[in-house]
Design a protein around this motif. Structure first.
Motif, short mmCIF file in Angstrom:
data_model
loop_
_atom_site.label_atom_id
_atom_site.label_comp_id
_atom_site.label_asym_id
_atom_site.label_seq_id
_atom_site.Cartn_x
_atom_site.Cartn_y
_atom_site.Cartn_z
N ASP A 1 -27.03 -12.27 44.61
CA ASP A 1 -27.97 -11.77 45.32
C ASP A 1 -27.58 -11.77 46.76
O ASP A 1 -28.06 -12.32 47.57
N HIS B 1 -27.72 -18.09 46.53
CA HIS B 1 -27.98 -16.54 46.31
C HIS B 1 -26.73 -15.95 46.36
O HIS B 1 -26.59 -14.72 45.43
N GLY C 1 -35.99 -12.60 40.88
CA GLY C 1 -36.43 -11.25 41.53
C GLY C 1 -37.16 -10.59 40.66
O GLY C 1 -36.79 -10.48 39.26
N VAL D 1 -30.33 -11.02 49.60
CA VAL D 1 -31.12 -11.87 50.22
C VAL D 1 -30.35 -12.95 50.92
O VAL D 1 -30.66 -13.80 51.86
N ARG E 1 -39.43 -11.84 45.31
CA ARG E 1 -38.96 -12.96 44.89
C ARG E 1 -40.07 -14.04 44.44
O ARG E 1 -41.13 -14.16 45.17
#
Length: 976
Positions: A797, A792, A715, A800, A701
């Motif tokens: 994501d 996130h 990312g 994460v 990241r």
């Protein structure tokens, strides 16, 4: 000066046309003069007078030398006595005047001459001596042919006695003594009124007496103005003194423009009689009208005319500081000016140790002078301190000081022995201490130090003396304020409170005292009383930024019905560079945003903007920002849908946590940030010729910034190295100026689309590598991690997000939000068993929190809202897992939890229960009446709680409305 004619010694004969002329040739008696009646007695008195004069000598310097004529009885000759040759004791003068049967105006001339020399007691002795002679046969026989002249003389004597008594009445502090002088004034005025009730001099004395009474009598100024107006209309010979008295009355009535005109008129009519007093009045009026430069000119002229005038010294010092502070934007850091002002105020205190205004001003000057600090250099083990600037305005022999090192750690408290200049051009002054600077184990070389004044003892003594040397309530209030401020500056709030309270009682219009009182009461958590004091101060000074901010914060703390946002908006308009006012405004708007009314649809945006401005100002001023402010700013941007700004705020909050709780250095060292480029034709690819050590990895990241603004956190999808050939540059549309230092260029592919400035073809950014340890640091607040994880998760994501939630659970194992978010992430990845496990854990944590408080009312509103929201979220998760019974149980618990306050969670719970009741069961084509009835009841309850569709989505509102409407038309409608 408090009585007419006392500003200069002049002959009383100028007030009486029948008196013998003053300026005429005089014949002095000689030893060979022929004998006269009573020659032996008179000669003895003359010789005694000359002997006393030769012993006393001249008593005053730089004063106009004027004479007094004493007619010799039985002769055409007269004796001239100069005002600077008067003996200390007036006994011989009184005997001589009685022996010569001197006219009354001559007695008055001697009295006024003694007053001009500053000998008020001798003035009273001379006047009382002539009063005793009023009833003497020889005196009455002397005036039997001119009885009018005798009455005029007696009036003059009585008025001078009344004026002298009024002067003592003004300056006497003891209550019993003041009452004695007051009775004497009334006695002398009464005797004068018996002689004539239309004497202009008597009216002036009455006016002065009522001016002295205005602190204890609300109608005193009206009476004083009445008698001053009578005197103005009756006699032009004393017009200058009458104008001065009338101007003083107008000044007390705060009619400064009219008072200024009268002071100017008095000065033009008789400059010598007006003296320095008129110029001081002109200066004070001009200052009150805002003309500081004109005020300073008038006051400095008064100081030049009367160098030992204490009011002129104090006013000059004050106005010089005021003018300097206006030119420096509210600050005055001029060392020589500060030093000269201090000397003037100190000289004023020496001239009159009981003049309260001088004592208060000097104490105030010492406070601000001692509150500063001097930077110097010292060698450990030496008693010498080297200074680059003249420290005379702060340091002198005997001053008690405290010495701090560069880290603001107190190293020594000692006394100054000597301050002198040196020939060194770098360090021009040396201060010798009584105690050597202590040795340290870390650094034995020359060290940078800070010097501060140690104590406030002298300031407290000056303020205490000022309080006891005046009867004026405003001056007493200022003395109390200075004493309270001494405690306040040391952090002693309880010690400062009684002084500020007494200052406000003595002078309710003292704005600064009211403000400080509100500050101290706020620090002591007495918010109700503090708000009262702050509101009073705000009425007195409605446009002061500090008062607006304090009132807004107190209203915010008290949760008053009137919105604090109005006051705080005025505060930020008055001072746009006040970060605390912006922060208070943001908090106020945050609370207002919870109401969700249609008129406040942009309140969240305003709150986010105010919070962003506060953060920017805090960082510009170098003030540490609490991580809660950045976290709340991120939540506001999240509600607005600004994902990038929200993520940047959460990362900033994490950085603030790391600054508050220092961590070990990250693994990236000096290569933690590098310059990269982005082309408008490919917003998924970054280019750089920088070298990263260690190398970038796929999946890492990174944070992309443009200037001081975080653009996004993305990312890394792919990394490859390419030669920077001409064909490559042409294919990628990059210019040679972006990659000239290396033959190889790093190409970084990212998952998310980046943005570029409008109209730009290529733009450079700064790539920051995120320290993975920062996400795992135990000091970072769990709420920040959960907020970032929520972002996130919303962006997809999930890995994460899961890691952040696990870190939050590690920091706070009882964190409910992180457990619920882990359940949501597990459900999104189709890990239903893990989702059930996290849901059960979260539900048990919620019930444990409720069980810890046996009564729901014991929970405050924010905790109750948090628990009800958590139960509602858990019920929705059980609904997604098709555990309808569990969902219904939690929703019913939400209704019970929120029954007393009716928050938004109760509306959402009713809507969810309505959905559950309408959910079809396998094999049913129509709802059963009991289920339909439950759905209608829940829908009606939801609509009754929020009939305007502001707290729930529009689809839920339409669902409830349709259920209630269909019940009226068809009780067995088909489930679609």
């Amino acid at each position: 000066t408090p009585w007419p004619g006392s500003t200069r010694p002049r002959s009383c004969s100028c007030l009486n046309r029948n008196a013998p002329p003053v300026r005429r040739p005089v014949e002095f008696p000689t030893p060979c003069a022929p004998p006269r009646t009573r020659a032996t007695r008179r000669d003895f008195l003359w010789e005694q007078l000359r002997h006393r004069v030769s012993e006393s000598g001249p008593n005053i310097i730089n004063r106009a030398r004027m004479s007094i004529i004493i007619p010799v009885r039985g002769s055409a000759s007269a004796v001239e006595v100069f005002n600077d040759e008067l003996p200390d004791s007036p006994a011989d003068v009184i005997d001589l005047l009685r022996a010569e049967l001197a006219p009354l105006h001559t007695w008055c001339e001697f009295a006024v001459a003694y007053h001009a020399l500053g000998r008020d007691e001798q003035l009273r002795e001379v006047l009382l001596g002539v009063v005793d002679a009023f009833d003497v046969y020889e005196m009455q026989d002397f005036y039997r042919r001119e009885p009018t002249l005798f009455d005029t003389g007696r009036l003059y004597v009585l008025n001078l006695l009344a004026a002298a008594a009024t002067h003592n009445f003004m300056h006497e502090l003891r209550r019993e003594a003041r009452e004695v002088w007051r009775l004497k004034v009334l006695e002398y005025i009464g005797q004068a009124d018996k002689i004539s009730d239309s004497c202009a001099r008597t009216w002036i004395v009455k006016s002065l007496f009522w001016i002295a009474e205005h602190h204890s009598d609300s109608h005193a100024l009206e009476n004083a103005s009445y008698y001053a107006d009578l005197s103005l209309c009756s006699n032009e010979r004393i017009l200058c003194n009458t104008r001065l008295a009338k101007a003083a009355i107008l000044f007390h009535e705060q009619k400064y423009a009219d008072a200024l005109k009268l002071y100017m008129s008095a000065l033009r009519s008789d400059p010598r009689a007006a003296g320095a007093g008129a110029r001081i009045g002109i200066g004070l009026c001009a200052y009150q009208l805002g003309d500081t430069e004109k005020a300073l000119i008038a006051i400095e002229r008064a100081h030049a005319l009367a160098p030992n005038s204490v009011p002129a010294l104090v006013a000059t010092a004050f106005l010089r500081l005021e003018c300097a502070s206006q030119h420096d934007g509210g600050r005055c850091d001029d060392g020589p000016l500060t030093s000269s002002v201090g000397r003037m105020l100190g000289h004023a205190r020496e001239l009159n140790p009981t003049y309260s205004m001088a004592l208060n001003h000097y104490a105030n000057h010492l406070f601000w002078q001692n509150s500063g600090e001097i930077v110097g250099h010292a060698q450990p083990g030496s008693s010498r301190i080297l200074l680059r600037s003249d420290p005379a305005y702060m340091l002198k022999a005997g001053t008690q000081i405290e010495i701090f090192d560069a880290k603001d750690k107190k190293m020594l408290e000692t006394q100054v022995n000597q301050v002198h200049a040196t020939s060194d051009t770098t360090h021009g002054w040396v201060t010798r201490l009584e105690t050597p600077y202590p040795l340290t184990t870390t650094n034995r070389g020359v060290q940078r130090i800070l010097i501060r004044i140690a104590g406030m003892t002298e300031i407290s003594e000056l303020a205490s003396r000022a309080y006891h040397c005046t009867a004026v309530p405003e001056i007493k209030a200022e003395a109390y304020f200075i004493l309270g401020r001494n405690h306040h500056s040391k952090g002693d709030m309880k010690g400062a409170l009684p002084y500020y309270t007494q200052a406000c009682k003595l002078w309710p219009q003292f704005t600064l005292a009211q403000y400080r009182l509100a500050q101290v009461q706020t620090a002591l958590s007495d918010f109700t009383v503090a708000q009262t004091s702050a509101e009073v101060a705000l009425k007195l000074a409605p446009n002061t930024p500090e008062l607006l901010r304090l009132v807004g914060v107190l209203r915010l703390e008290q949760k008053k019905s009137c919105s604090p946002s109005e006051v705080l908006n005025l505060a930020v308009k008055a001072d746009e560079q006040d970060p605390y006012a912006w922060l208070a405004l943001a908090i106020s708007l945050e609370r207002a945003a919870c109401k969700r009314s249609p008129e406040q649809c942009n309140v969240v945006q305003k709150a986010a903007d105010a919070s962003s401005v506060a953060l920017r100002l805090f960082r510009e001023y170098g003030i540490g920002v609490p991580y809660q402010i950045a976290n709340n700013n991120g939540v506001l941007h999240c509600e607005l849908g600004n994902v990038f700004l929200s993520r940047a705020a959460f990362l900033s909050a994490m950085d603030e946590c790391c600054a508050t709780f220092p961590m070990h250095a990250g693994p990236h060292g000096k290569n933690s940030h590098q310059v990269v480029w982005l082309h408008a034709l490919d917003l998924y690819t970054l280019w750089t010729d920088a070298h990263f050590d260690p190398a970038l990895t796929v999946g890492e990241r990174i944070r992309i910034e443009r200037g001081d603004k975080t653009v996004c956190i993305v990312g890394i999808k792919d990394i490859c190295t390419t030669n920077a050939s001409s064909k490559f540059l042409q294919a990628t549309h990059l210019s040679k100026e972006f990659c000239t230092s290396q033959s190889c260029v790093l190409q970084i592919k990212v998952y998310e689309k980046l943005s570029i400035a409008a109209g730009a073809c290529t733009q450079n950014f700064v790539l920051h590598r995120l320290d993975s340890k920062k996400y795992q640091d135990e000091h970072i607040s769990a709420s920040i991690r959960v907020n970032l994880a929520q972002l996130h998760a919303a962006a997809g994501d999930l890995s994460v997000a899961k890691n952040l939630c696990v870190a939050a659970k590690h920091t706070d194992s009882n964190n409910i939000r992180s457990t619920l978010l882990l359940s949501s992430v597990a459900l999104s990845t189709n890990e239903r068993d893990e989702a059930r496990h996290h849901l059960k854990t979260a539900t048990s944590l919620i019930f444990e929190r409720l069980a810890a408080n046996s009564s729901n009312t014991a929970l405050n509103r924010s905790v109750r809202s948090h628990l009800s929201d958590s139960l509602l979220f858990a019920s929705n998760m059980w609904y997604e897992l098709h555990e309808f019974q569990q969902a219904r149980i939690l929703l019913e618990r939400v209704q019970a939890l929120c029954s007393d306050s009716g928050p938004l969670s109760q509306v959402n719970a009713c809507v969810s229960l309505c959905r559950l009741a309408l959910r079809p069961v396998a094999g049913e084509t129509a709802l059963r009446p009991d289920r339909l009835k439950r759905a209608v009841n829940h829908a009606r309850k939801a609509l009754s709680q929020d009939c305007s569709c502001h707290s729930v989505p529009k689809s839920d509102y339409l669902l409830c409305s349709n259920v209630v409407h269909l019940l009226k038309t068809d009780s067995k409608f088909t489930v679609l």
